[in-house]
Design a protein around this motif. Structure first.
Motif, PDB file in Angstrom:
ATOM      1  N   GLY A 231     -44.836  31.080 -32.606  1.00 55.70           N
ATOM      2  CA  GLY A 231     -45.062  29.859 -33.372  1.00 55.70           C
ATOM      3  C   GLY A 231     -46.400  29.864 -34.081  1.00 55.70           C
ATOM      4  N   ARG A 232     -46.474  29.122 -35.164  1.00 58.11           N
ATOM      5  CA  ARG A 232     -47.685  29.056 -35.981  1.00 58.11           C
ATOM      6  C   ARG A 232     -48.911  28.639 -35.157  1.00 58.11           C
ATOM      7  N   ARG A 233     -48.746  27.610 -34.331  1.00 53.32           N
ATOM      8  CA  ARG A 233     -49.872  27.088 -33.555  1.00 53.32           C
ATOM      9  C   ARG A 233     -50.399  28.129 -32.574  1.00 53.32           C
ATOM     10  N   ILE A 234     -49.493  28.867 -31.952  1.00 46.70           N
ATOM     11  CA  ILE A 234     -49.901  29.898 -30.986  1.00 46.70           C
ATOM     12  C   ILE A 234     -50.691  30.998 -31.678  1.00 46.70           C
ATOM     13  N   ILE A 235     -50.228  31.402 -32.868  1.00 44.69           N
ATOM     14  CA  ILE A 235     -50.926  32.457 -33.608  1.00 44.69           C
ATOM     15  C   ILE A 235     -52.318  31.994 -34.005  1.00 44.69           C
ATOM     16  N   GLU A 236     -52.413  30.762 -34.515  1.00 42.64           N
ATOM     17  CA  GLU A 236     -53.720  30.248 -34.940  1.00 42.64           C
ATOM     18  C   GLU A 236     -54.691  30.157 -33.767  1.00 42.64           C
ATOM     19  N   GLN A 237     -54.186  29.739 -32.607  1.00 47.62           N
ATOM     20  CA  GLN A 237     -55.053  29.637 -31.431  1.00 47.62           C
ATOM     21  C   GLN A 237     -55.471  31.015 -30.929  1.00 47.62           C
ATOM     22  N   THR A 238     -54.592  32.000 -31.120  1.00 49.35           N
ATOM     23  CA  THR A 238     -54.887  33.354 -30.644  1.00 49.35           C
ATOM     24  C   THR A 238     -55.914  34.053 -31.522  1.00 49.35           C
ATOM     25  N   ILE A 239     -55.710  33.974 -32.848  1.00 45.51           N
ATOM     26  CA  ILE A 239     -56.616  34.686 -33.756  1.00 45.51           C
ATOM     27  C   ILE A 239     -57.785  33.818 -34.213  1.00 45.51           C
ATOM     28  N   ARG A 240     -57.743  32.510 -33.852  1.00 46.29           N
ATOM     29  CA  ARG A 240     -58.802  31.551 -34.195  1.00 46.29           C
ATOM     30  C   ARG A 240     -59.045  31.491 -35.705  1.00 46.29           C
TER      31      ARG A 240
END
Length: 286
Positions: A231-240
């Motif tokens: 999911g988009r949110r997970i990716i953003e939180q992972t790569i900051r």
């Protein structure tokens, strides 16, 4: 009896009009999820569930998709009788499956078979997101694998329409195993000279996008389709980092070389027929 009939309360939906609010029977109208314009359902269905105003592609059921593509009377279904069990004894899973069977008229979230598109024979799998959100369980993987193997045995091309929220959590690792199972079947089919065309529709995510949906000889998608693994949110939180607004859309993937083309639903049958004709190896097979 007549008194009972006329005395029944009918459900109505209220829509705005120039003279004020207008009551119409519920279910007669459909609002576009994108531009929010309201149309008669029959008008939207006649337009293949594409909004006449903004072109938004609303989901099609498996049978709506099949009816829109195959020559009349040529489709033959495979493995209709296969149904999911509850191998991990997940609480409430069987009840949810039965509820979806009643709601959709399907035994599983994919319909497979063979037929003809403009006179060209092909094998076919179409996923239906209205059944368990098109989630991939062991029976879905089995049906798709059998369809690929049947295509190889009958020397037919194979077309798949994907629509999925990912792996089916109630089946745990048995669901995840279908990624390898279907991919190996496709590799064998490809090694034998088979043609596979994949069309990703909204949404195609999780294990489906990471396996059979992405390894066709041709890979297409419908406009605006959500395509991705995590999911988009997970990716953003992972790569900051903040991702682009159009990230994981069909158009974004095409722009970055992950799709061969984004194809409007109205143009799809003509494109598939042309590809099947181009790859035909002597005569029609059905």
């Amino acid at each position: 009896m007549l008194k009972d009939f006329f005395g029944k309360k009918k459900k109505y939906a209220t829509i705005p009009s120039e003279q004020g609010k207008l009551d119409v029977p519920e279910g007669l109208m459909k609002k576009c999820d994108s531009c929010h314009k309201i149309y008669y359902r029959k008008e939207m269905k006649k337009n293949n569930n594409v909004c006449p105003n903004c072109g938004y592609h609303h989901p099609l059921t498996a049978w709506e998709r099949i009816d829109s593509l195959f020559d009349e009377g040529t489709f033959q279904e495979w493995d209709k009788q296969l149904t999911s069990g509850n191998p991990l004894e997940f609480p409430g899973y069987e009840e949810k499956l039965e509820k979806d069977r009643i709601k959709t008229g399907l035994n599983e979230g994919v319909v497979t078979g063979k037929g003809m598109i403009d006179g060209q024979g092909t094998a076919f799998s179409v996923m239906d997101s209205s059944f368990r959100m098109g989630s991939m369980g062991s029976v879905m993987g089995e049906k798709i694998t059998r369809a690929i193997e049947n295509a190889q045995q009958e020397a037919l091309p194979f077309i798949i329409f994907t629509a999925s929220g990912g792996a089916r959590m109630q089946e745990g690792v048995l669901s995840l195993m279908q990624m390898a199972k279907t991919s190996v079947a496709i590799k064998r089919f490809s090694d034998a000279g088979g043609l596979m065309i994949s069309i990703m529709t909204h949404p195609t995510t999780g294990g489906v996008s990471a396996s059979f949906a992405s390894i066709g000889d041709y890979t297409f998608a419908e406009p605006g389709a959500l395509i991705g693994f995590a999911g988009r949110r997970i990716i953003e939180q992972t790569i900051r980092e903040k991702l682009p607004d159009d990230f994981q859309t069909a158009e974004f993937l095409f722009k970055h070389g992950q799709l061969d083309q984004v194809v409007h639903r109205h143009d799809l049958k003509q494109l598939l027929a042309a590809l099947l004709m181009m790859h035909q190896k002597g005569g029609n097979n059905t």
